[in-house]
Design a protein around this motif. Structure first.
Motif, PDB file in Angstrom:
ATOM      1  N   ALA A 113      60.275  35.984 -23.097  1.00  0.00           N
ATOM      2  CA  ALA A 113      60.212  34.598 -22.644  1.00  0.00           C
ATOM      3  C   ALA A 113      61.509  34.201 -21.945  1.00  0.00           C
ATOM      4  O   ALA A 113      62.578  34.742 -22.252  1.00  0.00           O
ATOM      5  CB  ALA A 113      59.952  33.683 -23.831  1.00  0.00           C
ATOM      6  N   PRO A 114      61.443  33.248 -21.013  1.00  0.00           N
ATOM      7  CA  PRO A 114      62.647  32.843 -20.273  1.00  0.00           C
ATOM      8  C   PRO A 114      63.788  32.388 -21.175  1.00  0.00           C
ATOM      9  O   PRO A 114      64.954  32.744 -20.935  1.00  0.00           O
ATOM     10  CB  PRO A 114      62.135  31.699 -19.384  1.00  0.00           C
ATOM     11  N   GLU A 115      63.479  31.616 -22.220  1.00  0.00           N
ATOM     12  CA  GLU A 115      64.548  31.121 -23.106  1.00  0.00           C
ATOM     13  C   GLU A 115      65.228  32.268 -23.837  1.00  0.00           C
ATOM     14  O   GLU A 115      66.461  32.305 -23.958  1.00  0.00           O
ATOM     15  CB  GLU A 115      63.960  30.129 -24.116  1.00  0.00           C
ATOM     16  N   ALA A 116      64.436  33.224 -24.303  1.00  0.00           N
ATOM     17  CA  ALA A 116      65.008  34.378 -24.989  1.00  0.00           C
ATOM     18  C   ALA A 116      65.806  35.235 -24.014  1.00  0.00           C
ATOM     19  O   ALA A 116      66.876  35.762 -24.351  1.00  0.00           O
ATOM     20  CB  ALA A 116      63.902  35.196 -25.634  1.00  0.00           C
ATOM     21  N   ALA A 117      65.289  35.405 -22.806  1.00  0.00           N
ATOM     22  CA  ALA A 117      65.998  36.192 -21.799  1.00  0.00           C
ATOM     23  C   ALA A 117      67.358  35.589 -21.492  1.00  0.00           C
ATOM     24  O   ALA A 117      68.357  36.311 -21.349  1.00  0.00           O
ATOM     25  CB  ALA A 117      65.150  36.284 -20.527  1.00  0.00           C
ATOM     26  N   ALA A 118      67.412  34.268 -21.400  1.00  0.00           N
ATOM     27  CA  ALA A 118      68.684  33.599 -21.137  1.00  0.00           C
ATOM     28  C   ALA A 118      69.675  33.841 -22.271  1.00  0.00           C
ATOM     29  O   ALA A 118      70.864  34.073 -22.038  1.00  0.00           O
ATOM     30  CB  ALA A 118      68.444  32.106 -20.942  1.00  0.00           C
ATOM     31  N   ALA A 119      69.175  33.801 -23.512  1.00  0.00           N
ATOM     32  CA  ALA A 119      70.057  34.038 -24.660  1.00  0.00           C
ATOM     33  C   ALA A 119      70.601  35.465 -24.657  1.00  0.00           C
ATOM     34  O   ALA A 119      71.760  35.695 -25.016  1.00  0.00           O
ATOM     35  CB  ALA A 119      69.305  33.764 -25.956  1.00  0.00           C
ATOM     36  N   LEU A 120      69.762  36.433 -24.224  1.00  0.00           N
ATOM     37  CA  LEU A 120      70.188  37.834 -24.201  1.00  0.00           C
ATOM     38  C   LEU A 120      70.961  38.191 -22.935  1.00  0.00           C
ATOM     39  O   LEU A 120      71.556  39.263 -22.856  1.00  0.00           O
ATOM     40  CB  LEU A 120      68.973  38.752 -24.318  1.00  0.00           C
ATOM     41  N   GLY A 121      70.903  37.320 -21.951  1.00  0.00           N
ATOM     42  CA  GLY A 121      71.626  37.574 -20.710  1.00  0.00           C
ATOM     43  C   GLY A 121      70.952  38.573 -19.796  1.00  0.00           C
ATOM     44  O   GLY A 121      71.621  39.290 -19.044  1.00  0.00           O
ATOM     45  N   ILE A 122      69.607  38.628 -19.841  1.00  0.00           N
ATOM     46  CA  ILE A 122      68.867  39.550 -18.981  1.00  0.00           C
ATOM     47  C   ILE A 122      67.734  38.805 -18.297  1.00  0.00           C
ATOM     48  O   ILE A 122      67.466  37.638 -18.617  1.00  0.00           O
ATOM     49  CB  ILE A 122      68.301  40.756 -19.772  1.00  0.00           C
ATOM     50  N   GLU A 123      67.051  39.489 -17.400  1.00  0.00           N
ATOM     51  CA  GLU A 123      65.951  38.870 -16.684  1.00  0.00           C
ATOM     52  C   GLU A 123      64.726  38.743 -17.596  1.00  0.00           C
ATOM     53  O   GLU A 123      64.467  39.624 -18.424  1.00  0.00           O
ATOM     54  CB  GLU A 123      65.572  39.704 -15.462  1.00  0.00           C
ATOM     55  N   PRO A 124      63.943  37.653 -17.464  1.00  0.00           N
ATOM     56  CA  PRO A 124      62.709  37.532 -18.259  1.00  0.00           C
ATOM     57  C   PRO A 124      61.661  38.528 -17.789  1.00  0.00           C
ATOM     58  O   PRO A 124      61.782  39.121 -16.719  1.00  0.00           O
ATOM     59  CB  PRO A 124      62.278  36.089 -18.011  1.00  0.00           C
ATOM     60  N   GLY A 125      60.644  38.697 -18.648  1.00  0.00           N
ATOM     61  CA  GLY A 125      59.529  39.532 -18.259  1.00  0.00           C
ATOM     62  C   GLY A 125      59.536  40.930 -18.824  1.00  0.00           C
ATOM     63  O   GLY A 125      58.547  41.658 -18.672  1.00  0.00           O
ATOM     64  N   LEU A 149      61.684  38.324 -35.254  1.00  0.00           N
ATOM     65  CA  LEU A 149      62.466  38.547 -34.042  1.00  0.00           C
ATOM     66  C   LEU A 149      61.550  38.718 -32.832  1.00  0.00           C
ATOM     67  O   LEU A 149      61.861  38.253 -31.737  1.00  0.00           O
ATOM     68  CB  LEU A 149      63.368  39.761 -34.219  1.00  0.00           C
ATOM     69  N   GLY A 150      60.406  39.370 -33.029  1.00  0.00           N
ATOM     70  CA  GLY A 150      59.432  39.461 -31.940  1.00  0.00           C
ATOM     71  C   GLY A 150      58.925  38.094 -31.526  1.00  0.00           C
ATOM     72  O   GLY A 150      58.715  37.827 -30.329  1.00  0.00           O
ATOM     73  N   TYR A 151      58.732  37.230 -32.503  1.00  0.00           N
ATOM     74  CA  TYR A 151      58.306  35.854 -32.231  1.00  0.00           C
ATOM     75  C   TYR A 151      59.366  35.108 -31.423  1.00  0.00           C
ATOM     76  O   TYR A 151      59.047  34.381 -30.466  1.00  0.00           O
ATOM     77  CB  TYR A 151      58.014  35.160 -33.561  1.00  0.00           C
ATOM     78  N   ARG A 152      60.629  35.290 -31.780  1.00  0.00           N
ATOM     79  CA  ARG A 152      61.698  34.627 -31.028  1.00  0.00           C
ATOM     80  C   ARG A 152      61.785  35.173 -29.597  1.00  0.00           C
ATOM     81  O   ARG A 152      62.171  34.438 -28.676  1.00  0.00           O
ATOM     82  CB  ARG A 152      63.036  34.815 -31.747  1.00  0.00           C
ATOM     83  N   LEU A 153      61.418  36.426 -29.406  1.00  0.00           N
ATOM     84  CA  LEU A 153      61.472  37.014 -28.067  1.00  0.00           C
ATOM     85  C   LEU A 153      60.284  36.613 -27.195  1.00  0.00           C
ATOM     86  O   LEU A 153      60.437  36.424 -25.984  1.00  0.00           O
ATOM     87  CB  LEU A 153      61.524  38.535 -28.160  1.00  0.00           C
ATOM     88  N   THR A 154      59.109  36.475 -27.808  1.00  0.00           N
ATOM     89  CA  THR A 154      57.890  36.294 -27.019  1.00  0.00           C
ATOM     90  C   THR A 154      57.133  35.001 -27.286  1.00  0.00           C
ATOM     91  O   THR A 154      56.281  34.611 -26.490  1.00  0.00           O
ATOM     92  CB  THR A 154      56.909  37.452 -27.290  1.00  0.00           C
ATOM     93  N   GLY A 155      57.393  34.366 -28.442  1.00  0.00           N
ATOM     94  CA  GLY A 155      56.630  33.198 -28.832  1.00  0.00           C
ATOM     95  C   GLY A 155      55.292  33.534 -29.465  1.00  0.00           C
ATOM     96  O   GLY A 155      54.478  32.643 -29.722  1.00  0.00           O
ATOM     97  N   ARG A 156      55.042  34.796 -29.762  1.00  0.00           N
ATOM     98  CA  ARG A 156      53.763  35.243 -30.310  1.00  0.00           C
ATOM     99  C   ARG A 156      53.940  35.754 -31.738  1.00  0.00           C
ATOM    100  O   ARG A 156      54.933  36.397 -32.056  1.00  0.00           O
ATOM    101  CB  ARG A 156      53.186  36.357 -29.442  1.00  0.00           C
TER     102      ARG A 156
END
Length: 485
Positions: free
Chosen positions: A219-231, A159-166
């Motif tokens: 990551a921007p893609e994960a942020a969009a899926a969660l409905g919040i701002e990236p970063g 899940l961390g990987y899906r959120l950050t790509g790391r």
């Protein structure tokens, strides 16, 4: 309002808590189910975890209103094997902690490495639950998938990987792999080389982050899926029971008995713990210390099964159990095999049953079977020299049963505390995320956010619980005959 998100990705579901960054006040929650599993072959598609996280996050975000998520912490079920290919795609469904099909491969590994060497180098004697057993199973049973394997993750890592790509993990969750040393904070690649001496194992494992480590930014893609701002900052995360201990703010000497899908008893320690018998796992915690831990496979499934057999709900099962006297059967509750003690082929054993058995006695035997298994685990922890004289907590869904907390107090001969914390795992993940965002020590914030005791359950006087527990130990020992069946 700035908030942090604590995530509990368990076997059964994903739960999200949004907490105010400055105070820890609970703002909103959300939950979504995971696909059900049925041991001994217990598997889930990691994509289902991600979809559940997205749904649970959306529910919490909608309930919270105008908030700004500044940090996210992920705690997850331990041990599960998430195999990825060279492109970062999932090769096959993840094998979970309660999948015991790798018992033969694990036995071969322990024979090759040596039980003492495993304990010396990893702090634990692995069982079929551990990740290393599942890696060996993959090679033995699915060689084409093993050949495609390029990255090994745990559920919270994924899940961390899906959120950050790391690809990153933490020392608490890595402690349950069978190839990480929480005392030295290094991977023990020699154990993986017993499975395949020619693989470049070092390149396949995620970086192990410290308690205040940062897995990355959302990551921007994960942020969009969660409905919040990236970063938003994503903290190192950790194992579920380790996060639970942090969420409760436990101190050295406290004991936490967790009654959920599994049964768990833990305490904290400042020094590494090594148990040659394999009963106690000497895992790392989320603060830089250690978390001596005993985990049983048979928790809620035991009381679920007996409630079904008696045709009652859980409230009535609890009432029946509390109405029983001191006579009647005892249950070694290894219904679907067991992890502690390590008996993957065992089944449950109900002893001392007569024609006069009552529904009350059967209900008490079921609850006691779960409770006594964890009391035995607590004795194992104390036997290693760990302090266990602090507060005894009962948490988890099973702790909502009055019979569970009362029979635990009776068995311990001391009060048992409950706390008004619905989701201690998610709470602990939120503590870690907030500490990282605020730049404060994780342990310090865990103590500051420690929840108050909700109630104390006193042991009942004049009960023959000690004699019943002694009989339980005799009956449990009989199941050793079924080991490896």
């Amino acid at each position: 309002m700035p908030v942090v998100a604590g995530v509990d990705s368990s076997t059964q579901s994903c739960k999200v808590e949004l907490r105010e960054l400055s105070t820890g006040r609970l703002v909103a929650t959300g939950s979504a189910p995971h696909p059900p599993t049925e041991p001994p072959r217990s598997e889930q598609d990691p994509e289902a975890w991600w979809q559940a996280l997205v749904r649970a996050f959306g529910i919490a975000r909608e309930a919270a209103g105008a908030v700004r998520v500044e940090a996210i912490g992920i705690a997850g079920q331990c041990h599960g094997l998430v195999p990825l290919d060279a492109d970062g795609g999932v090769i096959r469904p993840a094998k979970l902690w309660n999948d015991t099909t790798a018992a033969p491969e694990l036995a071969e590994l322990v024979a090759a490495v040596g039980a003492e060497r495993f304990v010396e180098t990893t702090g634990s004697l692995p069982t079929a639950a551990f990740t290393i057993a599942k890696v060996a199973w993959l090679r033995a049973h699915e060689p084409e998938h093993f050949a495609a394997l390029r990255t090994i993750l745990l559920p919270h890592d994924y899940l961390g990987y899906r959120l950050t790509g790391r690809f990153a993990t933490d020392r608490s969750d890595a402690s349950g792999t069978g190839y990480f040393d929480p005392a030295a904070n290094v991977y023990r690649l020699e154990h993986l080389r017993r499975i395949d001496p020619d693989r470049d194992w070092a390149s396949m494992l995620p970086e192990v982050l410290p308690p205040d480590g940062v897995a990355g930014s959302l990551a921007p893609e994960a942020a969009a899926a969660l409905g919040i701002e990236p970063g938003a900052v994503v903290s190192a995360g950790g194992g579920d029971q380790h996060a639970s201990a942090l969420g409760l703010g436990i101190c050295e000497g406290d004991l936490v008995f967790s009654f959920g899908t599994s049964g768990v008893v833990v305490t904290t320690a400042s020094e590494p713990v090594r148990d040659p018998s394999g009963t106690v796992s000497g895992t790392g915690d989320l603060t830089g210390g250690f978390l001596p831990l005993v985990c049983t496979l048979n928790g809620a499934k035991v009381t679920d099964a007996f409630a079904r057999l008696l045709a009652v709900d859980h409230d009535e099962l609890s009432r029946l159990a509390l109405a029983a006297g001191d006579d009647g059967p005892v249950l070694a509750a290894f219904l679907d095999g067991e992890r502690t003690p390590d008996r993957p082929g065992a089944s449950g054993l109900l002893a001392d049953i007569t024609t006069g058995v009552t529904r009350e006695q059967l209900a008490r035997a079921a609850v006691e079977g779960v409770v006594f298994g964890l009391v035995a685990g607590a004795e194992g922890i104390a036997g290693l020299g760990c302090r266990t004289d602090g507060t005894a907590f009962a948490i988890g869904g099973g702790a909502r049963s009055e019979a569970t907390t009362q029979l635990l107090a009776d068995a311990l001969g001391r009060p048992v505390a409950t706390v008004d914390v619905a989701e201690p795992v998610a709470r602990g993940a939120a503590v870690q995320a907030a500490a990282v965002r605020l730049g404060r020590p994780v342990a310090e914030l865990g103590e500051a956010w420690r929840p108050p005791v909700h109630r104390l359950v006193e042991p009942r006087s004049g009960r023959a619980t000690a004699a019943r527990y002694a009989r339980y130990r005799e009956v449990a020992a009989v199941t050793e005959l079924d080991r490896g069946r």
